[in-house]
Design an enzyme around this catalytic site. Structure first.
Site, mmCIF file in Angstrom:
data_model
loop_
_atom_site.group_PDB
_atom_site.id
_atom_site.type_symbol
_atom_site.label_atom_id
_atom_site.label_comp_id
_atom_site.label_asym_id
_atom_site.label_seq_id
_atom_site.Cartn_x
_atom_site.Cartn_y
_atom_site.Cartn_z
ATOM 1 N N GLU A 49 45.652 -7.565 23.258
ATOM 2 C CA GLU A 49 46.280 -6.266 23.004
ATOM 3 C C GLU A 49 46.285 -6.012 21.502
ATOM 4 O OE1 GLU A 49 50.828 -4.590 22.893
ATOM 5 O OE2 GLU A 49 50.320 -5.973 24.521
ATOM 6 N N THR A 78 51.610 -0.798 21.672
ATOM 7 C CA THR A 78 52.518 -0.008 20.845
ATOM 8 C C THR A 78 52.187 1.479 20.934
ATOM 9 O OG1 THR A 78 52.328 -1.886 19.303
ATOM 10 C CG2 THR A 78 53.891 -0.191 18.740
ATOM 11 N N LYS A 138 56.613 -4.328 31.591
ATOM 12 C CA LYS A 138 56.812 -5.314 30.528
ATOM 13 C C LYS A 138 58.296 -5.512 30.289
ATOM 14 C CE LYS A 138 55.990 -4.306 26.088
ATOM 15 N NZ LYS A 138 55.308 -4.167 24.784
#
Length: 220
Positions: A49, A78, A138
């Site tokens: 990521e 993000t 998450k």
């Protein structure tokens, strides 16, 4: 709606799902990615990521996706705004990650067929994203709860797919996966000082330990 049959839920990409380890590469600058990602992928990491807190990530993204195509999924993390998500979709990234609970982001990703993993901590936040069709949720910051939280969530939400993120070390990775997490999201405990010109041989050794730990009991 229970969330179990949310329409158009995209599965996590195969490499990410099978590897059960997502390495969060929060570099100081995008030019540093390849030096570190080459080691990670060569040592067995199948999902990385890259984060939008790193300047230049979008400019570097197409080249990264192509460089590691077939070897590792290069997702984008993000993501906190719709215009960012649109750029992720346009770039053809295999998945997106956001630290927040946003119906707008989840709905847009689902409509585009893009796997998305939105963040949250409470059952209300996590189920809200799951019920809209998130590929997984998450748990962030995971250090504020214990791996047993997976079992707690699966009481009312039996099929929810959980990925813990934030402070997950080697022992934590094993514990979360044993508790039923579909994957773990790992940053500092694996990367260490790699993006600060750290020892790449040491990075390779840490990576091998995490990859092996995440393969335990996976049937691979």
């Amino acid at each position: 709606m229970t969330g179990e049959t949310a329409p158009n839920r995209a599965a996590l990409p195969t490499l990410t799902r099978d590897g059960r380890l997502v390495v969060v590469a929060r570099a100081r600058r995008a030019e540093d990615y390849e030096r570190v990602l080459d080691v990670l992928v060569d040592a067995g990491v199948r999902s990385v990521e890259v984060t939008l807190t790193t300047p230049g990530t979008f400019d570097r993204l197409p080249a990264l996706i192509e460089r590691y195509r077939g070897a590792a999924d290069i997702g984008v993390g993000t993501v906190t705004a719709l215009d960012q998500l649109e750029r992720v979709i346009d770039a053809g990234a295999p998945y997106a990650v956001t630290p927040i609970t946003s119906a707008t982001l989840v709905e847009r990703a689902v409509a585009a067929g893009l796997p998305i993993v939105p963040g949250g901590l409470t059952p209300t936040e996590l189920f809200a994203s799951w019920s809209l069709g998130a590929s997984a949720v998450k748990v962030f910051p995971a250090g504020q709860v214990a791996p047993g939280y997976v079992k707690d969530l699966r009481g009312p939400f039996p099929g929810i797919a959980v990925v813990p993120s934030g402070g997950v070390d080697l022992d934590g990775a094993r514990a979360w996966l044993a508790a039923g997490a579909v994957a773990v999201s790992v940053g500092g405990p694996l990367l260490g000082d790699a993006f600060a010109d750290g020892d790449l041989a040491a990075l390779r050794e840490r990576t091998a330990r995490f990859v092996a730990a995440c393969a335990e009991g996976s049937g691979s």
